[in-house]
Write an enzyme that holds these catalytic residues in place. Sequence first.
Site, short mmCIF file in Angstrom:
data_model
loop_
_atom_site.label_atom_id
_atom_site.label_comp_id
_atom_site.label_asym_id
_atom_site.label_seq_id
_atom_site.Cartn_x
_atom_site.Cartn_y
_atom_site.Cartn_z
N SER A 13 -7.69 4.45 0.59
CA SER A 13 -6.85 5.20 -0.35
C SER A 13 -7.10 6.70 -0.33
O SER A 13 -8.24 7.17 -0.34
CB SER A 13 -7.08 4.68 -1.78
N LYS A 64 -0.70 -5.48 -8.58
CA LYS A 64 0.37 -4.82 -9.33
C LYS A 64 1.12 -5.76 -10.26
O LYS A 64 1.64 -5.33 -11.30
CB LYS A 64 1.37 -4.16 -8.36
N GLY A 125 9.62 -6.86 3.60
CA GLY A 125 8.56 -7.11 2.63
C GLY A 125 9.11 -7.46 1.26
O GLY A 125 10.18 -6.98 0.87
N ALA A 126 8.38 -8.29 0.51
CA ALA A 126 8.83 -8.71 -0.81
C ALA A 126 7.69 -8.65 -1.83
O ALA A 126 7.64 -9.43 -2.78
CB ALA A 126 9.39 -10.13 -0.74
#
Length: 277
Positions: A13, A64, A125-126
């Site tokens: 990150s 998330k 992507g999902a």
Amino acid sequence: MTLFVIGKPVKHSLSPLIHNYWINKYELGLEYKKMEVEKELLPSLIENVRDRKITGLNITLPYKKDIISYIDEVSYSAKDIGAINTVFLRGNKVYGENTDGIGFTRALEKKTKFNFSNKSIYIIGAGGAAYGIISELIKKKVEKIYITNRTKQKTIQLVSFFKTRNKEINLEFVEWKNLTPNSDVDLIINTTSFGMKDNECLKIDINNLKDTLIFVDIIYNPKETELLKFFKKEGFVSMNGLSMLIEQASVSFELWFNISLNNKDIEEVKKICEASY
């Protein structure tokens, strides 16, 4: 007090680099760190926000969606998306927001002047990022969204999630084994983690694509995935996820500190990130 980006993994990150630059520039006397955590630790981290031991959190993969059940109040946008990436205290309640979608659209509009209205978008992507981006694309009144993912069930769930909210949305499921975007596609977005490992690349048939197509890989580390290199080599306008990361970070920063960052703040931190590669 401290802020954290939490997830697993988080070692890649750049969020600490970004936020600590702004924190120091605006003399806030705080520190932003990364913390790799297991799912079981999420409730205690939220309690630390509630008790003002932690100023704020950014949430990244794979939490998330999981984090939602521990939040007191979820913004309309984050609820619509079903995923949270920013947590902070508002009054005495822990509040959850999602800045991914607006970060993505701002970054693309600034870099390419892309007009989303009536455009066809192809999303790979999902996961949580896809939900955030799709929610914002719908607000931008795009014409059509194609969606594909390795796990078919996740794609079906995503399509169902948005269709139950608005039956008029033109969302079309695409089989993973047939990554062949139609000729009407204006923008391809890779929201998966494919490409973070060396020599890992998706195979996409580009024969039908229009010359004006734009490709975006929301991965920012490595700077150029094999897929990004491929689209660049084929002559398409392409960008990685760094600008999106910085733009969504600026929205989080404003939520935490009520400080609106300007273009100079954005560009300064972008140069620092680029130099870190």
